[in-house]
Design a protein around this motif. Structure first.
Motif, PDB file in Angstrom:
ATOM      1  N   ALA A  31      -2.760  -2.276   3.259  1.00 37.34           N
ATOM      2  CA  ALA A  31      -3.001  -1.254   4.283  1.00 37.34           C
ATOM      3  C   ALA A  31      -4.497  -1.107   4.521  1.00 37.34           C
ATOM      4  CB  ALA A  31      -2.405   0.100   3.863  1.00 37.34           C
ATOM      5  N   LEU A  32      -4.820  -0.447   5.626  1.00 36.46           N
ATOM      6  CA  LEU A  32      -6.218  -0.254   6.009  1.00 36.46           C
ATOM      7  C   LEU A  32      -6.405   1.191   6.441  1.00 36.46           C
ATOM      8  CD1 LEU A  32      -8.387  -2.553   8.210  1.00 36.46           C
ATOM      9  CD2 LEU A  32      -8.050  -0.197   8.925  1.00 36.46           C
ATOM     10  N   HIS A  33      -7.522   1.763   6.005  1.00 39.49           N
ATOM     11  CA  HIS A  33      -7.881   3.139   6.384  1.00 39.49           C
ATOM     12  C   HIS A  33      -9.004   3.112   7.417  1.00 39.49           C
ATOM     13  CE1 HIS A  33      -6.199   6.352   3.801  1.00 39.49           C
ATOM     14  NE2 HIS A  33      -6.091   5.442   2.857  1.00 39.49           N
ATOM     15  N   TRP A  34      -8.941   4.006   8.374  1.00 43.48           N
ATOM     16  CA  TRP A  34     -10.127   4.394   9.134  1.00 43.48           C
ATOM     17  C   TRP A  34     -10.497   5.800   8.690  1.00 43.48           C
ATOM     18  CZ3 TRP A  34     -13.433   1.561  11.706  1.00 43.48           C
ATOM     19  CH2 TRP A  34     -13.016   0.328  12.249  1.00 43.48           C
ATOM     20  N   LEU A  35     -11.764   5.929   8.294  1.00 35.14           N
ATOM     21  CA  LEU A  35     -12.276   7.179   7.739  1.00 35.14           C
ATOM     22  C   LEU A  35     -13.418   7.685   8.603  1.00 35.14           C
ATOM     23  CD1 LEU A  35     -12.544   5.840   4.079  1.00 35.14           C
ATOM     24  CD2 LEU A  35     -10.658   7.207   4.998  1.00 35.14           C
ATOM     25  N   PHE A  47      -6.719   7.488   9.947  1.00 34.21           N
ATOM     26  CA  PHE A  47      -5.495   6.683  10.003  1.00 34.21           C
ATOM     27  C   PHE A  47      -5.364   5.858   8.730  1.00 34.21           C
ATOM     28  CE2 PHE A  47      -4.513   7.323  14.414  1.00 34.21           C
ATOM     29  CZ  PHE A  47      -5.713   7.350  15.094  1.00 34.21           C
ATOM     30  N   MET A  48      -4.114   5.600   8.352  1.00 37.63           N
ATOM     31  CA  MET A  48      -3.822   4.516   7.439  1.00 37.63           C
ATOM     32  C   MET A  48      -2.754   3.680   8.131  1.00 37.63           C
ATOM     33  SD  MET A  48      -2.423   4.358   3.536  1.00 37.63           S
ATOM     34  CE  MET A  48      -0.699   4.251   3.999  1.00 37.63           C
ATOM     35  N   LEU A  49      -2.992   2.379   8.270  1.00 37.07           N
ATOM     36  CA  LEU A  49      -2.011   1.551   8.953  1.00 37.07           C
ATOM     37  C   LEU A  49      -1.906   0.192   8.305  1.00 37.07           C
ATOM     38  CD1 LEU A  49      -3.426   0.528  12.491  1.00 37.07           C
ATOM     39  CD2 LEU A  49      -4.788   1.600  10.734  1.00 37.07           C
ATOM     40  N   SER A  50      -0.722  -0.367   8.396  1.00 40.88           N
ATOM     41  CA  SER A  50      -0.477  -1.689   7.835  1.00 40.88           C
ATOM     42  C   SER A  50       0.029  -2.661   8.892  1.00 40.88           C
ATOM     43  CB  SER A  50       0.514  -1.606   6.678  1.00 40.88           C
ATOM     44  OG  SER A  50       1.683  -0.940   7.083  1.00 40.88           O
ATOM     45  N   SER A  51       0.345  -2.149  10.076  1.00 37.46           N
ATOM     46  CA  SER A  51       0.763  -3.026  11.172  1.00 37.46           C
ATOM     47  C   SER A  51       0.689  -2.254  12.473  1.00 37.46           C
ATOM     48  CB  SER A  51       2.187  -3.543  10.950  1.00 37.46           C
ATOM     49  OG  SER A  51       3.099  -2.468  10.999  1.00 37.46           O
ATOM     50  N   ILE A  60      -7.248   5.944  18.719  1.00 39.21           N
ATOM     51  CA  ILE A  60      -6.217   4.903  18.625  1.00 39.21           C
ATOM     52  C   ILE A  60      -6.717   3.864  17.626  1.00 39.21           C
ATOM     53  CG2 ILE A  60      -4.916   3.120  19.861  1.00 39.21           C
ATOM     54  CD1 ILE A  60      -5.686   4.687  22.475  1.00 39.21           C
ATOM     55  N   ALA A  61      -5.846   3.454  16.718  1.00 41.27           N
ATOM     56  CA  ALA A  61      -6.193   2.398  15.776  1.00 41.27           C
ATOM     57  C   ALA A  61      -5.172   1.289  15.887  1.00 41.27           C
ATOM     58  CB  ALA A  61      -6.241   2.935  14.351  1.00 41.27           C
ATOM     59  N   THR A  62      -5.686   0.055  15.864  1.00 38.90           N
ATOM     60  CA  THR A  62      -4.807  -1.104  15.912  1.00 38.90           C
ATOM     61  C   THR A  62      -5.158  -2.032  14.767  1.00 38.90           C
ATOM     62  OG1 THR A  62      -6.311  -2.363  17.328  1.00 38.90           O
ATOM     63  CG2 THR A  62      -4.695  -0.959  18.431  1.00 38.90           C
ATOM     64  N   ILE A  63      -4.186  -2.826  14.371  1.00 43.88           N
ATOM     65  CA  ILE A  63      -4.440  -3.799  13.329  1.00 43.88           C
ATOM     66  C   ILE A  63      -3.663  -5.073  13.619  1.00 43.88           C
ATOM     67  CG2 ILE A  63      -2.618  -2.950  11.785  1.00 43.88           C
ATOM     68  CD1 ILE A  63      -4.564  -3.614   9.441  1.00 43.88           C
ATOM     69  N   ASN A  64      -4.310  -6.220  13.366  1.00 41.66           N
ATOM     70  CA  ASN A  64      -3.660  -7.520  13.475  1.00 41.66           C
ATOM     71  C   ASN A  64      -3.778  -8.171  12.099  1.00 41.66           C
ATOM     72  OD1 ASN A  64      -3.178 -10.327  13.834  1.00 41.66           O
ATOM     73  ND2 ASN A  64      -3.513 -10.082  16.039  1.00 41.66           N
ATOM     74  N   HIS A  69      -7.948  -8.220  11.289  1.00 46.94           N
ATOM     75  CA  HIS A  69      -8.856  -7.494  12.164  1.00 46.94           C
ATOM     76  C   HIS A  69      -8.220  -6.175  12.579  1.00 46.94           C
ATOM     77  CE1 HIS A  69     -10.779  -6.399  16.016  1.00 46.94           C
ATOM     78  NE2 HIS A  69     -11.854  -6.874  15.430  1.00 46.94           N
ATOM     79  N   SER A  70      -9.062  -5.143  12.624  1.00 47.38           N
ATOM     80  CA  SER A  70      -8.606  -3.837  13.091  1.00 47.38           C
ATOM     81  C   SER A  70      -9.647  -3.252  14.021  1.00 47.38           C
ATOM     82  CB  SER A  70      -8.386  -2.898  11.902  1.00 47.38           C
ATOM     83  OG  SER A  70      -8.038  -1.594  12.329  1.00 47.38           O
ATOM     84  N   SER A  71      -9.208  -2.433  14.944  1.00 49.33           N
ATOM     85  CA  SER A  71     -10.121  -1.728  15.838  1.00 49.33           C
ATOM     86  C   SER A  71      -9.789  -0.248  15.868  1.00 49.33           C
ATOM     87  CB  SER A  71     -10.027  -2.280  17.267  1.00 49.33           C
ATOM     88  OG  SER A  71     -10.490  -3.602  17.334  1.00 49.33           O
TER      89      SER A  71
END
Lengths: 111, 116
Positions: A31-35, A47-51, A60-64, A69-71
């Motif tokens: 998973a990835l956090h945006w802080l 956010f915490m997101l894994s897909s 808005i957060a996106t992840i590939n 890569h995440s934005s």
């Protein structure tokens, strides 16, 4: 080379602009956090997101996962969005779930 | 309650003093972390507690002594610090189930420590 790279390091925008901050990582993650961190302040998890994609208000957060890569996007930016935005990943391997942090992106939104 | 509370918010201490930082959460999280953050740098991991047991010590000098007296409380005891130890000390917690992989980290507001 850092395992988590963010760009840009610094970003100045005018109020109302659409903002994108990018994060690339080189390790397998679960998973990835945006802080977000305001000057002198603590850290807030946005956010915490894994897909896929998540949205919260103007953020808005996106992840590939395949491209590692995440934005993070901020629509209709406001001076109160001025802060340091940090990308942090949870490696798939290793124990205890420690985060690997990027160096952060300092955002200044001018009125 | 989704907060991690750190006290004090600010601390100034001399190099011969003994002081403690406190971190508290009531979310049932069983993984708790201490981070040190210098200005304009990302946080650096110091210690990890899992189920109240120290599981990671990132080669931190012995003048920093962590303690986890119960599942809600994490302390960092400070003694004979140096001026270069001045930094923001952050506490974080996460739910600790079978895996930590998909559980969100919650951070406290930090303690701004100045060693004089």
């Amino acid at each position: 080379k850092n395992e988590v790279e963010q760009s840009p390091q610094n970003l100045t925008a005018q109020e109302g602009e659409f903002i994108t901050i990018n994060c690339s990582y080189s390790v397998g993650i679960s998973a990835l956090h945006w802080l977000q961190q305001h000057p002198g302040g603590g850290i807030v998890s946005l956010f915490m997101l894994s897909s896929g994609k998540k949205k919260h208000g103007r953020l808005i957060a996106t992840i590939n996962i395949q491209e590692k890569h995440s934005s993070l996007h901020i629509t209709a930016s406001h001076p109160r969005d001025s802060a340091v935005y940090i990308c942090a990943v949870i490696p798939r391997r290793g124990s205890q779930g420690n985060l690997i942090f990027g160096k952060g992106t300092k955002l200044s939104v001018k009125p | 309650d989704t907060e991690v509370t750190q006290t004090p918010k600010h601390l100034v201490m001399g190099m011969t003093n003994k002081k403690s930082l406190k971190c508290e959460q009531h979310m049932g999280h069983r993984a708790m972390y201490w981070y040190k953050q210098k200005a304009k740098k990302p946080p650096e991991l110091m210690f990890v507690y899992s189920y109240e047991k120290l599981s990671i010590n990132e080669s931190v000098p012995s003048r920093f002594s962590p303690e986890c007296p119960n599942s809600s409380l994490l302390n960092l005891h400070l003694h004979a610090l140096q001026p270069e130890d001045s930094a923001l000390y952050l506490c974080a917690s996460r739910y600790r189930g079978l895996t930590l992989r998909d559980t969100e980290a919650f951070f406290g507001q930090g303690t701004r420590l100045t060693v004089v």
